[in-house]
Write a protein that holds these residues in place. Structure first.
Motif, PDB file in Angstrom:
ATOM      1  N   THR A   1      30.404  47.586  44.972  1.00  0.00           N
ATOM      2  CA  THR A   1      29.751  46.300  44.716  1.00  0.00           C
ATOM      3  C   THR A   1      30.277  45.610  43.459  1.00  0.00           C
ATOM      4  O   THR A   1      29.733  44.581  43.055  1.00  0.00           O
ATOM      5  CB  THR A   1      28.223  46.471  44.615  1.00  0.00           C
ATOM      6  OG1 THR A   1      27.923  47.459  43.625  1.00  0.00           O
ATOM      7  CG2 THR A   1      27.643  46.893  45.944  1.00  0.00           C
ATOM      8  N   GLY A   2      31.298  46.165  42.840  1.00  0.00           N
ATOM      9  CA  GLY A   2      31.963  45.468  41.747  1.00  0.00           C
ATOM     10  C   GLY A   2      32.882  44.398  42.318  1.00  0.00           C
ATOM     11  O   GLY A   2      33.617  44.636  43.276  1.00  0.00           O
ATOM     12  N   THR A   3      32.837  43.196  41.758  1.00  0.00           N
ATOM     13  CA  THR A   3      33.629  42.080  42.273  1.00  0.00           C
ATOM     14  C   THR A   3      35.088  42.226  41.843  1.00  0.00           C
ATOM     15  O   THR A   3      35.383  42.403  40.667  1.00  0.00           O
ATOM     16  CB  THR A   3      33.078  40.740  41.755  1.00  0.00           C
ATOM     17  OG1 THR A   3      31.688  40.664  42.059  1.00  0.00           O
ATOM     18  CG2 THR A   3      33.796  39.571  42.398  1.00  0.00           C
ATOM     19  N   LYS A   4      35.992  42.141  42.816  1.00  0.00           N
ATOM     20  CA  LYS A   4      37.419  42.277  42.534  1.00  0.00           C
ATOM     21  C   LYS A   4      38.121  40.920  42.425  1.00  0.00           C
ATOM     22  O   LYS A   4      39.150  40.805  41.778  1.00  0.00           O
ATOM     23  CB  LYS A   4      38.076  43.141  43.609  1.00  0.00           C
ATOM     24  CG  LYS A   4      37.555  44.579  43.602  1.00  0.00           C
ATOM     25  CD  LYS A   4      38.129  45.400  44.735  1.00  0.00           C
ATOM     26  CE  LYS A   4      37.712  46.867  44.608  1.00  0.00           C
ATOM     27  NZ  LYS A   4      36.261  47.076  44.654  1.00  0.00           N
ATOM     28  N   ASP A   5      37.571  39.894  43.071  1.00  0.00           N
ATOM     29  CA  ASP A   5      38.159  38.556  43.051  1.00  0.00           C
ATOM     30  C   ASP A   5      37.563  37.766  41.877  1.00  0.00           C
ATOM     31  O   ASP A   5      36.358  37.498  41.858  1.00  0.00           O
ATOM     32  CB  ASP A   5      37.863  37.844  44.369  1.00  0.00           C
ATOM     33  CG  ASP A   5      38.516  36.480  44.473  1.00  0.00           C
ATOM     34  OD1 ASP A   5      38.966  35.947  43.447  1.00  0.00           O
ATOM     35  OD2 ASP A   5      38.560  35.932  45.597  1.00  0.00           O
ATOM     36  N   PRO A   6      38.392  37.362  40.891  1.00  0.00           N
ATOM     37  CA  PRO A   6      37.849  36.633  39.732  1.00  0.00           C
ATOM     38  C   PRO A   6      37.265  35.268  40.091  1.00  0.00           C
ATOM     39  O   PRO A   6      36.559  34.667  39.275  1.00  0.00           O
ATOM     40  CB  PRO A   6      39.065  36.491  38.812  1.00  0.00           C
ATOM     41  CG  PRO A   6      40.254  36.623  39.716  1.00  0.00           C
ATOM     42  CD  PRO A   6      39.842  37.570  40.791  1.00  0.00           C
ATOM     43  N   ASN A   7      37.551  34.783  41.296  1.00  0.00           N
ATOM     44  CA  ASN A   7      36.999  33.499  41.724  1.00  0.00           C
ATOM     45  C   ASN A   7      35.566  33.620  42.246  1.00  0.00           C
ATOM     46  O   ASN A   7      34.915  32.602  42.502  1.00  0.00           O
ATOM     47  CB  ASN A   7      37.880  32.884  42.815  1.00  0.00           C
ATOM     48  CG  ASN A   7      39.276  32.551  42.308  1.00  0.00           C
ATOM     49  OD1 ASN A   7      39.420  31.945  41.249  1.00  0.00           O
ATOM     50  ND2 ASN A   7      40.292  32.982  43.038  1.00  0.00           N
TER      51      ASN A   7
ATOM     52  N   SER B   1      31.542  35.264  41.929  1.00  0.00           N
ATOM     53  CA  SER B   1      30.557  35.693  40.942  1.00  0.00           C
ATOM     54  C   SER B   1      30.631  37.200  40.746  1.00  0.00           C
ATOM     55  O   SER B   1      30.822  37.956  41.712  1.00  0.00           O
ATOM     56  CB  SER B   1      29.154  35.297  41.406  1.00  0.00           C
ATOM     57  OG  SER B   1      28.163  36.026  40.706  1.00  0.00           O
ATOM     58  N   ASP B   2      30.469  37.631  39.508  1.00  0.00           N
ATOM     59  CA  ASP B   2      30.531  39.071  39.230  1.00  0.00           C
ATOM     60  C   ASP B   2      29.269  39.812  39.646  1.00  0.00           C
ATOM     61  O   ASP B   2      29.184  41.029  39.494  1.00  0.00           O
ATOM     62  CB  ASP B   2      30.859  39.341  37.759  1.00  0.00           C
ATOM     63  CG  ASP B   2      29.897  38.662  36.791  1.00  0.00           C
ATOM     64  OD1 ASP B   2      28.962  37.969  37.248  1.00  0.00           O
ATOM     65  OD2 ASP B   2      30.089  38.819  35.570  1.00  0.00           O
ATOM     66  N   THR B   3      28.288  39.093  40.194  1.00  0.00           N
ATOM     67  CA  THR B   3      27.084  39.752  40.721  1.00  0.00           C
ATOM     68  C   THR B   3      26.869  39.444  42.196  1.00  0.00           C
ATOM     69  O   THR B   3      25.817  39.763  42.743  1.00  0.00           O
ATOM     70  CB  THR B   3      25.830  39.321  39.930  1.00  0.00           C
ATOM     71  OG1 THR B   3      25.629  37.904  40.090  1.00  0.00           O
ATOM     72  CG2 THR B   3      25.959  39.660  38.455  1.00  0.00           C
ATOM     73  N   ILE B   4      27.845  38.863  42.855  1.00  0.00           N
ATOM     74  CA  ILE B   4      27.653  38.371  44.227  1.00  0.00           C
ATOM     75  C   ILE B   4      27.266  39.479  45.199  1.00  0.00           C
ATOM     76  O   ILE B   4      26.455  39.276  46.111  1.00  0.00           O
ATOM     77  CB  ILE B   4      28.916  37.624  44.719  1.00  0.00           C
ATOM     78  CG1 ILE B   4      28.615  36.903  46.049  1.00  0.00           C
ATOM     79  CG2 ILE B   4      30.112  38.568  44.841  1.00  0.00           C
ATOM     80  CD1 ILE B   4      29.736  35.973  46.490  1.00  0.00           C
TER      81      ILE B   4
END
Length: 374
Positions: free
Chosen positions: A274-280, A282-285
């Motif tokens: 559940t860690g976001t890999k795409d910087p585009n 949200s880091d909590t999406i």
């Protein structure tokens, strides 16, 4: 210490927050206990990569490595001893949570050797060994959801051992996992086990799906296929939401009700990766867009802290999203992307990554043993 309002809000909506990390340093420093108090953390998941990083980056294992070297332990035995000790200690940290939740939470997962993922018999044998070695009721043994793993999952559950099924990417495989869970409980009951004491989660991987699909969408766009842009960053959430639909249907069936009447607890959907890999994005999406009661979200600390800092938790975001989620999967098919190709690739890559990490862990421990033996 007061709990963070954002993590408290997520917990209040029925999401169990587990930490996807463990190390000797975290145990020694009291960091894990602090996260229980301030971030509503009620469980821990581990994997070979987590242990490889812990051993590479921490000096807290030196004393145990020295002892193991003096005993003449080889790398395999030493890895087992080190990881079992960390998990046992974490189980003790969560003992009160385990008791307070009736065994639902307060769980710590330990994975079988990933090199055994295609060998059901060897997986079953090691699951038994790990369960006995940790010697704590709140341990969960992690078994990958390969075709061979499905057989092992049912067999291990049938022996009354709680299981975390890992590396689930596809909806079809998730249905097979639930079936294996029910088969295991049915056999456990027939063999006289108290199935009310058996718990399970199914770790459905999220962010990696977007990474693979979005890579393929980019290629589709370069080939001139229209409509790909709106699908980017959408598949993983849609896939996880449809897994939630499968769980809701499966655990309201007549077959399940027979087990529930005998005291069984449903296998919970655990949202992993559940860690976001795409910087585009949200880091909590992969937390805030996947909220529903009776699910688990296991987060790396970076994601957990992002949630605590600025995550917006605003009610159930999974139930009643199934029609739109199916449209997303239909969309990637229309863009020429094979869903089966995506999930098969991710399973193979996941196993390869864990095996690589396991070999790295063995090498790190072997170097430590050699250093102390000298």
């Amino acid at each position: 210490m007061a709990a963070n309002p954002n993590t408290q809000a997520l917990s209040d909506l029925g999401v169990s927050i587990w930490l996807d990390d463990l190390s000797r340093e975290r145990l020694d420093s009291g960091s894990l206990q602090e996260l229980i108090s301030t971030r509503n953390v009620v469980g821990v998941t581990t994997n070979p990569t987590i242990f490889e990083n812990a051993l590479k980056n921490g000096a807290a294992y030196e004393e145990q490595l020295r002892q193991l070297a003096a005993e003449g332990a080889d790398a395999d035995r030493a890895v087992s001893a080190i990881t079992v000790e960390d998990v046992r200690r974490a189980c003790d940290v969560f003992a009160e949570v385990y008791t307070a939740t009736g065994g639902v939470d307060g769980r710590v997962s330990l994975e079988v050797d990933p090199r055994l993922a295609r060998d059901a018999d060897a997986t079953i044998a090691q699951a038994r060994e790990l369960y006995r070695a940790v010697d704590r009721e709140n341990v969960m043994i992690k078994i990958p959801a390969t075709v061979e793993g499905i057989e092992a999952i049912a067999a291990v559950l049938a022996e009354g051992i709680s299981v975390n099924v890992t590396l689930v990417f596809s909806l079809e495989r998730y249905r097979a996992v639930i079936n294996a869970f029910m088969l295991g409980l049915e056999k456990a009951h027939a063999d006289g086990y108290d199935i009310s004491a058996v718990h399970s989660v199914a770790s459905f991987f999220v962010s990696r799906v977007d990474s693979e699909v979005d890579r393929r969408l980019e290629l589709a766009a370069e080939a001139g296929r229209p409509g790909t842009e709106k699908l980017r960053g959408a598949t993983a959430i849609a896939n996880a939401r449809l897994a939630h639909q499968i769980a809701a249907e499966s655990f309201s069936s007549e077959r399940w009700q027979l087990l529930a009447d005998r005291g069984a607890h449903p296998q919970r959907l655990l949202l992993a990766s559940t860690g976001t890999k795409d910087p585009n994005l949200s880091d909590t999406i992969y937390v805030t867009e996947l909220v529903a009661g009776n699910v688990v979200n296991t987060m790396p600390e970076k994601t957990l802290e992002a949630l605590a800092d600025h995550g917006v938790v605003d009610g159930d975001t999974m139930t009643d999203t199934y029609v739109d989620s199916n449209r997303v999967l239909d969309g990637i098919t229309a863009a020429g992307i094979s869903y089966r190709g995506v999930v098969d690739t991710l399973e193979e890559e996941g196993l390869e990554k864990f095996e690589t990490s396991w070999n790295g862990l063995l090498k790190t421990v072997e170097d430590g043993l050699r250093r102390h033996a000298g």
